[in-house]
Write a protein that holds these residues in place. Sequence first.
Motif, short mmCIF file in Angstrom:
data_model
loop_
_atom_site.label_atom_id
_atom_site.label_comp_id
_atom_site.label_asym_id
_atom_site.label_seq_id
_atom_site.Cartn_x
_atom_site.Cartn_y
_atom_site.Cartn_z
N LEU A 24 0.80 -1.16 0.06
CA LEU A 24 0.11 -0.14 0.10
C LEU A 24 0.85 1.26 0.05
O LEU A 24 0.42 2.17 -0.65
CB LEU A 24 -0.85 -0.06 1.31
CG LEU A 24 -1.88 1.03 1.31
CD1 LEU A 24 -2.81 1.38 0.17
CD2 LEU A 24 -2.80 0.98 2.44
N ALA A 25 2.05 1.26 0.87
CA ALA A 25 2.74 2.63 0.72
C ALA A 25 3.51 2.72 -0.69
O ALA A 25 3.62 3.61 -0.88
CB ALA A 25 4.08 2.28 1.86
N HIS B 116 0.79 4.37 -2.82
CA HIS B 116 0.60 5.89 -2.43
C HIS B 116 1.74 6.59 -3.01
O HIS B 116 1.59 7.68 -3.64
CB HIS B 116 0.86 5.85 -1.12
CG HIS B 116 -0.76 5.35 -0.52
ND1 HIS B 116 -1.11 5.27 1.00
CD2 HIS B 116 -2.03 5.11 -1.01
CE1 HIS B 116 -2.00 4.82 1.22
NE2 HIS B 116 -2.78 4.66 0.17
N ASP C 76 -10.67 2.07 4.33
CA ASP C 76 -9.49 2.49 4.72
C ASP C 76 -8.42 2.79 3.69
O ASP C 76 -7.78 3.99 3.43
CB ASP C 76 -8.78 1.69 5.79
CG ASP C 76 -9.64 1.60 7.18
OD1 ASP C 76 -10.17 2.50 7.35
OD2 ASP C 76 -8.92 0.90 7.85
N GLU C 77 -8.41 2.01 2.64
CA GLU C 77 -7.59 2.21 1.55
C GLU C 77 -8.14 3.01 0.60
O GLU C 77 -7.12 4.00 0.19
CB GLU C 77 -7.33 0.72 0.77
CG GLU C 77 -6.50 0.88 -0.32
CD GLU C 77 -6.31 -0.46 -0.99
OE1 GLU C 77 -5.65 -0.65 -2.03
OE2 GLU C 77 -6.39 -1.48 -0.49
N GLU D 90 -9.66 5.79 1.47
CA GLU D 90 -9.68 7.09 1.82
C GLU D 90 -8.02 7.57 1.91
O GLU D 90 -7.80 8.61 1.78
CB GLU D 90 -10.24 7.24 3.54
CG GLU D 90 -11.57 7.01 3.52
CD GLU D 90 -12.25 7.05 4.69
OE1 GLU D 90 -11.44 7.09 5.84
OE2 GLU D 90 -13.35 7.25 5.15
N SER D 91 -7.11 6.39 2.28
CA SER D 91 -5.83 6.71 2.26
C SER D 91 -5.37 7.08 0.74
O SER D 91 -4.41 8.11 0.42
CB SER D 91 -4.76 5.40 2.58
OG SER D 91 -5.01 4.53 2.02
N ASP D 92 -5.92 6.43 -0.15
CA ASP D 92 -5.55 6.77 -1.62
C ASP D 92 -5.90 8.31 -2.03
O ASP D 92 -5.13 9.05 -2.46
CB ASP D 92 -6.27 5.95 -2.63
CG ASP D 92 -5.81 4.44 -2.57
OD1 ASP D 92 -4.67 4.07 -2.19
OD2 ASP D 92 -6.40 3.51 -3.17
N ASP E 147 -6.17 10.77 0.08
CA ASP E 147 -5.18 11.39 0.64
C ASP E 147 -3.79 11.51 0.14
O ASP E 147 -3.12 12.77 0.13
CB ASP E 147 -4.99 11.04 2.25
CG ASP E 147 -6.19 11.27 3.20
OD1 ASP E 147 -6.78 12.14 2.65
OD2 ASP E 147 -6.00 10.43 4.07
N ALA E 148 -3.36 10.52 -0.74
CA ALA E 148 -2.32 10.50 -1.18
C ALA E 148 -2.36 11.26 -2.58
O ALA E 148 -1.25 11.64 -3.22
CB ALA E 148 -1.92 8.89 -1.63
#
Length: 264
Positions: free
Chosen positions: A119-120, A123, A156-157, A159-161, A163-164
């Motif tokens: 995942l990191a 991003h 979660d993924e 929302e983090s995408d 944010d990226a």
Amino acid sequence: MAGSGPSFLTLPERSTKPRSAGLTHVLDKGYSLDRAASVLQAYAGWIDIWKLGWGTAYIEPALAEKVRLLRDHQVKPCTGGTLLEIAWLQGRVDEFFEFATWAGFECVEVSRGSTDLPLAEKHRIIRQARSLGFEVFAEVGSKDPGDLVSAAEWTDELESDLDAGARWLVAEGRESGTVGLYDAGGELREDLLDELVSSRAAGFIVYEAPQRSQQAHLLRRLGSEVNLGNIALDDVMGLETLRRGLRSDTIGLGAALETSVRAH
């Protein structure tokens, strides 16, 4: 009426291009330039994103001409996520972006449904794509039908995408409509949909919905301006009639409006 078509029915409102909602995202499975030209001539006003599926962009004989044709019709060309995943596996992400820039793509899809891309790293690639000027479609979900990730993990993924730096978030359904957002029989995973529509990423999600029943279900549930992806070229007009309540599957979309109009 001759210039813009009939207007005697009360139908759900439909935004015009450039749209920020109600996207129709089509899947090009390797169609000829002539076929693409004919579809665009007829339906470009209803198509927002044109994804060259999987790795087809890499071997498309008329890639430059097709991308130019799409852009001339105000349809954004997008690479398939699998192509970028393969580039990552081979340590060729920079070369992928050079290729996408050379070809004139406006959008890239960043996914990790076919590989073990962390995942990191996903991003990092999203941020790289944004820095190079690409509009990013970040896909969530595995192409493996046995990999049923929980609704909370999806949210979660997504929302983090966001944010990226992703502009749009794609809920996996594949060409078949039998994985990710759907079970093996093509039925929508309602618990997953409930979680997605209540997340802060909800307004940016493109739901892959290759089957007519899936398109109709999502339209009835989320309204005529839901973003739908992996639409077959032959289904573009059919989907537009679904959006406007001009098909039995979604006739209630128009009927509800008519009832409201009569009440006032």
